[in-house]
Design an enzyme around this catalytic site. Sequence first.
Site, mmCIF file in Angstrom:
data_model
loop_
_atom_site.group_PDB
_atom_site.id
_atom_site.type_symbol
_atom_site.label_atom_id
_atom_site.label_comp_id
_atom_site.label_asym_id
_atom_site.label_seq_id
_atom_site.Cartn_x
_atom_site.Cartn_y
_atom_site.Cartn_z
ATOM 1 C CG HIS A 55 133.398 69.363 57.632
ATOM 2 N ND1 HIS A 55 132.089 69.112 57.313
ATOM 3 C CD2 HIS A 55 134.105 69.055 56.511
ATOM 4 C CE1 HIS A 55 132.012 68.676 56.070
ATOM 5 N NE2 HIS A 55 133.230 68.623 55.564
ATOM 6 C CD GLU A 57 130.946 73.196 60.557
ATOM 7 O OE1 GLU A 57 130.030 73.621 59.835
ATOM 8 O OE2 GLU A 57 131.975 72.650 60.096
ATOM 9 C CB CYS A 80 127.727 69.331 56.020
ATOM 10 S SG CYS A 80 128.539 68.303 57.265
ATOM 11 C CB CYS A 90 128.830 69.817 60.779
ATOM 12 S SG CYS A 90 130.489 69.408 60.212
#
Length: 150
Positions: A55, A57, A80, A90
């Site tokens: 992701h 992040e 998430c 995350c």
Amino acid sequence: MAHWTQADRRFMEAALDLAGSQRGRTGLSPAVGCVIVRADQIVGQGVTSDGGRPHGEALALAEAGDQARGATVYVTLEPCAHVSERGPACVVSLIDAGIARLVCCLQDPDPRTAGEGFRRLRQAGIEVDVGLCEIEGVAQIAEFRARFTG
């Protein structure tokens, strides 16, 4: 509602640009842009990778390293909060990194996260501001959002 500064808008626009660059390339995951800022300078940035992982992040945190501590994170979608076999949530990574503030376009429509990421960040003492560039954020995840909202 938060009072957004010009800097907030500039950094969120950078996160939206990152997300836009990956739109349609992230599989079932939404393209999420993330920019980490410390002392008005970008110290990390990332966007959801091809196929959906890692992701944005995670990539931004990896780039920022220790500079993420005390920083502000601009992200196009709520981080998430669910555990996946493909990687940690995350929200846990952001909390562990010691960020001070998170600015986000909108809440994740996925019921596995849907507000839980924001709740956990706030519970950890992190300032959370939601709604900056919300219209642009909604437009960027239209296909992903439709899976949950009909």
